[in-house]
Design a protein around this motif. Structure first.
Motif, PDB file in Angstrom:
ATOM      1  N   TYR A 150       0.833  -1.207   0.000  1.00 10.59           N
ATOM      2  CA  TYR A 150       0.000   0.000   0.000  1.00 10.59           C
ATOM      3  C   TYR A 150       0.860   1.247   0.000  1.00 10.59           C
ATOM      4  O   TYR A 150       1.988   1.239   0.484  1.00 10.59           O
ATOM      5  CB  TYR A 150      -0.837   0.057   1.285  1.00 10.59           C
ATOM      6  N   PRO A 193      -0.345   4.947   1.512  1.00  8.16           N
ATOM      7  CA  PRO A 193       0.824   4.955   2.378  1.00  8.16           C
ATOM      8  C   PRO A 193       1.195   3.551   2.861  1.00  8.16           C
ATOM      9  O   PRO A 193       0.335   2.675   2.981  1.00  8.16           O
ATOM     10  CB  PRO A 193       0.421   5.842   3.545  1.00  8.16           C
ATOM     11  N   ASP A 249       2.005   0.467   5.018  1.00  7.61           N
ATOM     12  CA  ASP A 249       1.323  -0.062   6.202  1.00  7.61           C
ATOM     13  C   ASP A 249      -0.059   0.554   6.408  1.00  7.61           C
ATOM     14  O   ASP A 249      -0.524   0.716   7.539  1.00  7.61           O
ATOM     15  CB  ASP A 249       2.174   0.123   7.466  1.00  7.61           C
ATOM     16  N   TYR A 250      -0.746   0.866   5.317  1.00  9.88           N
ATOM     17  CA  TYR A 250      -2.060   1.498   5.411  1.00  9.88           C
ATOM     18  C   TYR A 250      -3.025   0.763   6.356  1.00  9.88           C
ATOM     19  O   TYR A 250      -3.652   1.407   7.207  1.00  9.88           O
ATOM     20  CB  TYR A 250      -2.685   1.656   4.018  1.00  9.88           C
ATOM     21  N   LEU A 297      -2.127   1.586   9.897  1.00  9.39           N
ATOM     22  CA  LEU A 297      -2.451   2.988  10.183  1.00  9.39           C
ATOM     23  C   LEU A 297      -3.957   3.160  10.377  1.00  9.39           C
ATOM     24  O   LEU A 297      -4.398   3.942  11.229  1.00  9.39           O
ATOM     25  CB  LEU A 297      -1.965   3.895   9.048  1.00  9.39           C
ATOM     26  N   LYS A 298      -4.732   2.411   9.604  1.00  6.74           N
ATOM     27  CA  LYS A 298      -6.193   2.497   9.712  1.00  6.74           C
ATOM     28  C   LYS A 298      -6.654   1.998  11.080  1.00  6.74           C
ATOM     29  O   LYS A 298      -7.523   2.611  11.707  1.00  6.74           O
ATOM     30  CB  LYS A 298      -6.830   1.677   8.586  1.00  6.74           C
ATOM     31  N   ALA A 310      -4.723   6.840   9.590  1.00  3.65           N
ATOM     32  CA  ALA A 310      -4.636   6.701   8.133  1.00  3.65           C
ATOM     33  C   ALA A 310      -5.644   7.634   7.470  1.00  3.65           C
ATOM     34  O   ALA A 310      -6.667   7.974   8.057  1.00  3.65           O
ATOM     35  CB  ALA A 310      -4.938   5.265   7.730  1.00  3.65           C
ATOM     36  N   THR A 357      -8.976   6.634   2.577  1.00  2.00           N
ATOM     37  CA  THR A 357      -8.648   5.553   1.639  1.00  2.00           C
ATOM     38  C   THR A 357      -7.152   5.601   1.358  1.00  2.00           C
ATOM     39  O   THR A 357      -6.528   6.660   1.472  1.00  2.00           O
ATOM     40  CB  THR A 357      -9.387   5.704   0.287  1.00  2.00           C
ATOM     41  N   PRO A 358      -6.574   4.467   0.976  1.00  2.00           N
ATOM     42  CA  PRO A 358      -5.171   4.515   0.564  1.00  2.00           C
ATOM     43  C   PRO A 358      -5.063   5.230  -0.776  1.00  2.00           C
ATOM     44  O   PRO A 358      -6.080   5.491  -1.433  1.00  2.00           O
ATOM     45  CB  PRO A 358      -4.795   3.041   0.427  1.00  2.00           C
ATOM     46  N   LYS A 410      -2.860   0.517  -4.015  1.00  2.00           N
ATOM     47  CA  LYS A 410      -2.698  -0.854  -3.530  1.00  2.00           C
ATOM     48  C   LYS A 410      -2.220  -1.681  -4.717  1.00  2.00           C
ATOM     49  O   LYS A 410      -2.768  -1.575  -5.816  1.00  2.00           O
ATOM     50  CB  LYS A 410      -4.020  -1.405  -2.999  1.00  2.00           C
ATOM     51  N   LYS A 451       9.085   6.448   0.351  1.00  2.00           N
ATOM     52  CA  LYS A 451       8.550   7.802   0.392  1.00  2.00           C
ATOM     53  C   LYS A 451       9.560   8.804  -0.176  1.00  2.00           C
ATOM     54  O   LYS A 451      10.763   8.686   0.044  1.00  2.00           O
ATOM     55  CB  LYS A 451       8.201   8.179   1.833  1.00  2.00           C
TER      56      LYS A 451
END
Length: 189
Positions: free
Chosen positions: A38, A40, A42-43, A46-47, A52, A55-56, A59, A167
């Motif tokens: 994903y 970000p 580790d979405y 994070l969610k 998070a 939405t990512p 994916k 990133k």
């Protein structure tokens, strides 16, 4: 009481035998397991932590073949031929927002990722066709992006085909690596 215990033991034994027999019909473990990344990074974690975005952004679902003492590029994966970027089903790219990939705007949607590897560069392809096995049904007319990225050498060979996001100040780079080769595809948010 003894009769109840005996009946219960027989019933449990029969259930275990049925369960064991049913397991024989399960398919074997895949040699190239499926994985998912994903942006970000580790979405899902994070969610859970409620840190998070809704939405990512991206994916990617792909299969991870293993090197297994083979020469990958130039033998297992032919130079100059369309490759599914992994094994089994072609690699799936889900965009939850519009992004720029290699300076080309790509609209939110679901796509397939391919590559054409060469020694000095790879041509990365984003295609509109979905749910395809390998690159056998690849149709160039459905391409929405073709971009060349330079290959780099890894210090150590990578056993399992791997993708990850790194990133950057403007978004992320999609890093793709296997054997002693790595490429980087820029994604701008």
């Amino acid at each position: 009481m003894k009769k109840i215990k005996k009946t219960l033991a027989v019933a449990i034994g029969l259930m275990l035998m049925l369960f064991a027999g049913a397991q024989e019909n399960w398919p074997p473990l895949d040699n190239s397991p499926m994985d998912m990344i994903y942006l970000p990074v580790d979405y899902p974690i994070l969610k859970i932590r409620k840190s998070a975005p809704e939405t990512p952004v991206i994916k990617i679902i792909y299969s991870r073949p293993q090197k297994k003492k083979r020469t990958v590029f130039g033998e297992l994966v032919d130079y100059g031929s369309v490759w599914r970027l992994g094994a089994n089903e072609a690699t799936e790219l889900d965009l939850f927002k519009d992004v720029k990939i290699a300076n080309t705007k790509i609209r939110k949607g679901r796509y397939t990722l391919y590559a054409i590897p060469y020694k000095e560069k790879w041509t990365i392809i984003i295609n509109k066709e979905n749910d395809v096995w390998g690159a056998f049904a690849y149709d160039e007319k459905k391409d929405i992006l073709r971009t060349d990225v330079k290959t780099e050498k890894n210090a150590e060979p990578v056993e399992s085909f791997t993708m990850m996001f790194e990133k950057t100040g403007t978004g992320a780079n999609l890093l793709i690596t296997w054997e002693d080769v790595k490429v980087s595809l820029p994604v701008t948010l």
